[in-house]
Design an enzyme around this catalytic site. Structure first.
Site, PDB file in Angstrom:
ATOM      1  N   CYS A   2      57.754  43.947  34.958  1.00 10.94           N
ATOM      2  CA  CYS A   2      58.492  42.786  34.360  1.00 10.94           C
ATOM      3  C   CYS A   2      59.640  43.359  33.836  1.00 10.94           C
ATOM      4  O   CYS A   2      60.112  44.457  33.388  1.00 10.94           O
ATOM      5  CB  CYS A   2      57.571  42.282  33.149  1.00 10.94           C
ATOM      6  SG  CYS A   2      55.986  41.988  33.497  1.00 10.94           S
ATOM      7  N   TRP A  74      55.867  40.535  36.754  1.00  7.35           N
ATOM      8  CA  TRP A  74      55.007  41.101  37.783  1.00  7.35           C
ATOM      9  C   TRP A  74      53.771  41.017  37.266  1.00  7.35           C
ATOM     10  O   TRP A  74      53.433  41.770  36.285  1.00  7.35           O
ATOM     11  CB  TRP A  74      55.562  42.287  38.197  1.00  7.35           C
ATOM     12  CG  TRP A  74      54.784  43.120  39.397  1.00  7.35           C
ATOM     13  CD1 TRP A  74      55.347  42.768  40.602  1.00  7.35           C
ATOM     14  CD2 TRP A  74      53.601  43.836  39.336  1.00  7.35           C
ATOM     15  NE1 TRP A  74      54.345  43.515  41.492  1.00  7.35           N
ATOM     16  CE2 TRP A  74      53.371  44.413  40.816  1.00  7.35           C
ATOM     17  CE3 TRP A  74      53.197  44.564  38.318  1.00  7.35           C
ATOM     18  CZ2 TRP A  74      52.386  45.313  40.938  1.00  7.35           C
ATOM     19  CZ3 TRP A  74      52.199  45.448  38.727  1.00  7.35           C
ATOM     20  CH2 TRP A  74      51.907  45.734  39.928  1.00  7.35           C
ATOM     21  N   GLY A 101      54.273  45.541  30.355  1.00  6.87           N
ATOM     22  CA  GLY A 101      53.338  46.588  29.947  1.00  6.87           C
ATOM     23  C   GLY A 101      51.654  45.936  30.057  1.00  6.87           C
ATOM     24  O   GLY A 101      51.556  44.922  30.586  1.00  6.87           O
ATOM     25  N   LYS A 606      60.001  46.565  41.323  1.00  3.14           N
ATOM     26  CA  LYS A 606      60.933  47.867  41.464  1.00  3.14           C
ATOM     27  C   LYS A 606      60.563  49.004  40.852  1.00  3.14           C
ATOM     28  O   LYS A 606      60.522  50.321  41.292  1.00  3.14           O
ATOM     29  CB  LYS A 606      62.489  47.641  41.176  1.00  3.14           C
ATOM     30  CG  LYS A 606      63.297  48.657  41.190  1.00  3.14           C
ATOM     31  CD  LYS A 606      63.605  48.977  42.990  1.00  3.14           C
ATOM     32  CE  LYS A 606      64.503  50.208  42.995  1.00  3.14           C
ATOM     33  NZ  LYS A 606      64.442  50.807  44.350  1.00  3.14           N
TER      34      LYS A 606
END
Ligand code: F6R
Length: 611
Positions: A2, A74, A101, A606
C-alpha cells in the site's frame, strides 16, 4: 504494498494527497481513498479499483480542507471492495487512519472491542486499529497518547498516518516494518510511503525509523519519538533524484522507459567505482567491512523474485572471479529454517526497494546469528539500506514499473563489481581484472545496441502473443537470465512461463514440447554453445518453436532457430546483462499486444512489505 500519504499545511489537502496517491499507485492498486477534515468533520471518499476510479466516483473537488490523508491499497485482509478501502475510521467517525502493513494480533484486539460493544463495517485489520485508537481516545482524551498506546499493543507491521477531528491541526505518523517518510516544506508537511509522493513539494525529508512516530502540527512544527515515548533525534535528509525520474517522459509505460534507461543506469552503477586501468573497483560503501570480506569463507546471498535471480547470477560470477563459495537463498525460506550461519559469513541482501519484508527478516536473522550483512539496494535511505552493516547502492534511479527491469541489470552491475573487488583482494590477477573491468565499462553502449533490436523483438512478440505457455532455457550464468525472462513474461502478460537450465529440459519439461510451445534459448557463442545447440535440436525434433538469443556474428544458428535475436559479444559472465534486454522487450510487447496493464499487473505490487 500500500501507499499512504498525509498532508498538513496552508494548501488544499485533497489534490496533494491525490497526486501523491497517483505517484505511489505502483505500490498497490486494489482500491483508493481520501479523508479530509472539512468544517470540523472528517469526510471520507473511497472506492475499489485504481485511483482514477476513485477520482471518477468521489467528488474530490468538493473535499476542501487543509489537512488530509490518502491510501492506495494492495489487499491483505479483506477483498478489495469499497468498504475495505482505506481510510478507516473509529466508531465515532472523528478519528481516521491509513495503514500499510499487517496487524497480526487484530483478531485478539477485535474480540475485545466487540466485547466492549464496538462494531465493524469492514474485514480489515486496519479498521480494528482505527477503532482501537478511538476507544483509547474515549478513555484518555489525548490523541497522541491514544495512538501511542494502541501502537505499542499491536503486533505486526505498520506505516500509519492518523488524523482526528478532535485535534484538527495535527497528523500522527508512525512506522514499524513499513516505510514512511516526512517531507518538510515551508510551513507544510507531506507524509508518504515513498519519496515520489513528496518530491514535488519538498526535497527535505526525515526517514522514520522502526517504532518511531512523528507528531506533525500546523503551528509548532514536528517532533519525533518512539512509540514508547522516548524522544528521538531526527535528521533531515535530501531527496537526490529529479522529478523527471518518476515521470514517463513520452514513453507509453514506465516499464518501457525503464528498459530504455539501462545504458545510463548501468553506467551509473559503476561510475566512480570502476578502475579500468587497475583492473579493480573502489566500493566506498564496503570500506567498513573490508577486513571481514577479506577473511570471509562463505557468502550467502538472500533476496526475492527478480533480485533473487540477480543473486543466482551473482553466485556464478563471484565463485568464478573470487573463488569463494556462494549460496543463494530465497529470503522467505532462509528466515524460517534456522539457517546455519557462521560469524565469518558474509550475507548479502539484494533488493530494489530495500523494503521487502522477507529480505528484511532474513537479514535480521543473519545479524542475530552474527554474520556481517551487506546490502545491494536501490532505494536510498530504505530500511534494508539502513539495517545492513555496509552496502553498495545500485544508483538505478526510481523504478516505478512493477516489473523490475533496470534494477535487475544494475544488480548484475554491482554484483560483478563486488566479485571483481573480492577477486582482486584474493587471487585474481590484474590482467583478468582489467579484462572484466573493461568488459563492464563497454556494456552501456552494448546495451544500447540491444535496444536497437526493439522492432525485431516486437515483431516476434506479435507472432506469439496468443501462446499460452513459454519455456525459457539457458545454461551457466544465463540460466538465471532465463528464469528472469520467464518471470517477466508471466507477471505482465499472464502467460505461463518457466525458466530451466537448458540441459534439464530432457529430465521432464521436454514432455511439454509440441508445435504450440515457443522456447526461448539464450545461446551466445561461449564454451557451452554446442551443448545448447544440441538442446535446441531436441526442441526442434518435437516441433517446438525456437526463439534464440544469439551472438551478433553467429550465422549458423539461423539454420536451427525459427527466430534469432542478436546481442553483441561480451565476456561470458556479462552475457546475462545483454540477454535480459530482448527478454524484457519480448515480455513487454507481448503484454501490450494482449492488452495487459504492464505497469500495474494484476495482484502484484511494487514493494512487498508483508511476509
Ligand atoms: C519482479 C519483481 C519482484 C521483486 C521482488 C523483490 O519483476 O519486481 O519479483 O524483484 O518482489 O523486490 P525487491 O527487489 O524490492 O526486494
Amino acid at each position: 504494498m500500500c501507499g499512504i500519504v498525509g498532508y498538513i499545511g496552508p494548501q488544499q489537502a485533497a489534490p496533494i494527497c491525490l497526486s501523491g496517491l497517483k505517484r505511489m499507485e505502483y505500490r498497490g492498486y486494489d482500491s483508493a481513498g481520501l479523508c479530509i477534515l472539512q468544517d470540523g468533520t472528517l469526510h471520507i471518499g473511497k472506492k475499489a479499483g485504481k485511483v482514477a476510479e476513485m477520482e471518477r466516483e468521489v467528488d474530490v473537488a468538493a473535499m476542501t480542507g487543509t489537512i488530509g490523508i490518502g491510501h492506495t491499497r494492495w489487499a491483505t485482509h479483506g477483498v478489495p471492495n469499497d468498504v475495505n478501502a482505506h481510510p478507516h475510521s473509529d466508531a465515532s467517525g472523528a478519528i481516521a487512519l491509513v495503514h500499510n502493513g499487517i496487524i497480526e494480533n487484530y483478531l485478539t484486539i477485535k474480540k475485545k472491542l466487540l466485547h466492549a460493544g464496538y462494531a465493524f463495517v469492514s474485514d480489515t485489520d486496519s479498521e480494528v486499529l482505527a477503532v482501537f485508537i478511538g476507544m483509547l481516545y474515549d478513555q484518555l482524551h489525548d490523541f497522541e497518547l491514544a495512538v501511542r498506546t494502541a501502537l505499542s499493543e499491536v503486533e505486526g507491521t505498520f506505516g500509519v498516518v492518523v488524523m482526528s477531528a478532535h485535534d484538527p491541526d495535527m497528523l500522527i505518523a508512525a512506522r514499524r516494518g513499513s516505510p514512511l517518510l516526512l517531507g518538510v516544506g515551508q510551513n507544510e508537511y507531506v507524509i508518504a510511503s515513498d519519496a515520489s509522493a513528496v518530491i514535488s513539494h519538498t526535497r527535505q525529508v526525515v526517514y522514520l525509523h522502526e517504532n518511531e512516530m512523528a507528531i506533525v502540527t500546523r503551528h509548532d512544527g514536528f517532533h519525533t519519538k518512539t512509540i514508547h515515548n522516548e524522544e528521538t533525534h531526527s535528521v533531515v535528509e535530501q531527496i537526490e533524484f529529479e522529478l523527471d525520474a518518476i515521470e514517463k517522459s513520452g514513453f507509453d509505460h514506465f516499464m518501457l522507459k525503464e528498459i530504455y534507461e539501462q545504458p545510463n543506469t548501468f553506467h551509473d552503477g559503476f561510475r566512480g567505482r570502476l578502475l579500468v586501468d587497475e583492473g579493480n573497483v573502489r566500493l566506498g560503501g564496503l570500506q567498513a567491512v573490508a577486513d571481514k570480506l577479506k577473511h570471509a569463507r562463505r557468502i550467502i546471498i538472500t533476496a526475492c523474485g527478480t533480485s533473487w535471480h540477480a543473486g543466482l547470477a551473482g553466485e556464478y560470477i563471484i565463485e568464478q572471479l573470487a573463488k569463494i563459495p556462494v549460496e543463494v537463498e530465497y529470503a522467505s525460506e532462509f528466515r524460517y529454517r534456522d539457517p546455519i550461519i557462521y560469524s565469518d559469513d558474509i550475507v548479502i541482501a539484494i533488493s530494489q526497494s530495500g523494503e521487502t519484508a522477507d529480505t528484511l527478516a532474513a537479514i535480521r536473522e543473519a545479524k542475530r546469528k552474527g554474520a556481517t550483512v551487506i546490502g545491494f539496494v536501490n532505494v536510498v535511505g530504505s530500511t534494508i539500506a539502513r539495517e545492513t552493516d555496509a552496502g553498495v547502492y545500485l544508483h538505478a534511479g526510481p523504478e516505478i514499473g512493477v516489473a523490475s527491469t533496470k534494477a535487475f541489470t544494475s544488480q548484475l552491475c554491482v554484483l560483478t563489481q563486488f566479485a571483481l573487488y573480492m577477486g582482486r583482494m584474493r587471487d585474481l590477477d590484474a590482467r583478468t581484472g582489467k579484462e572484466i573491468a573493461a568488459g563492464l565499462a563497454a556494456l552501456p553502449s552494448l546495451i544500447h545496441r540491444c535496444l536497437e533490436q526493439g522492432p525485431a523483438v516486437q515483431a516476434i512478440a506479435l507472432a506469439y502473443a496468443k501462446a499460452t505457455n513459454f519455456l525459457y532455457l539457458g545454461r551457466g550464468v544465463n540460466f538465471p537470465a532465463a528464469l528472469e525472462g520467464a518471470l517477466k513474461l508471466k507477471e505482465i502478460s499472464y502467460i505461463h512461463a518457466e525458466g530451466y537450465p537448458a540441459a534439464e529440459m530432457k529430465h521432464g519439461p521436454i514432455a511439454l514440447i509440441d508445435e504450440n510451445m515457443p522456447v526461448v534459448f539464450i545461446a551466445p557463442k561461449d564454451e557451452i554453445y554446442d551443448k545448447v545447440i544440441s538442446n535446441i535440436q531436441e526442441v526442434r525434433a518435437r516441433n517446438g518453436t525456437v526463439i534464440a538469443i544469439a551472438s551478433e556474428d553467429d550465422t549458423s544458428i539461423d539454420a536451427v532457430a525459427d527466430h534469432v535475436i542478436r546481442i553483441p559479444e561480451t565476456l561470458p559472465i556479462l552475457t546475462p546483462v545483454l540477454a535480459s534486454i530482448p527478454l524484457q522487450l519480448l515480455a513487454y510487447y507481448i503484454a501490450v499486444e494482449r492488452g495487459c496493464n504492464v505497469d500495474m499487473p494484476r495482484n502484484l505490487a511494487k514493494s512487498v512489505t508483508v511476509e
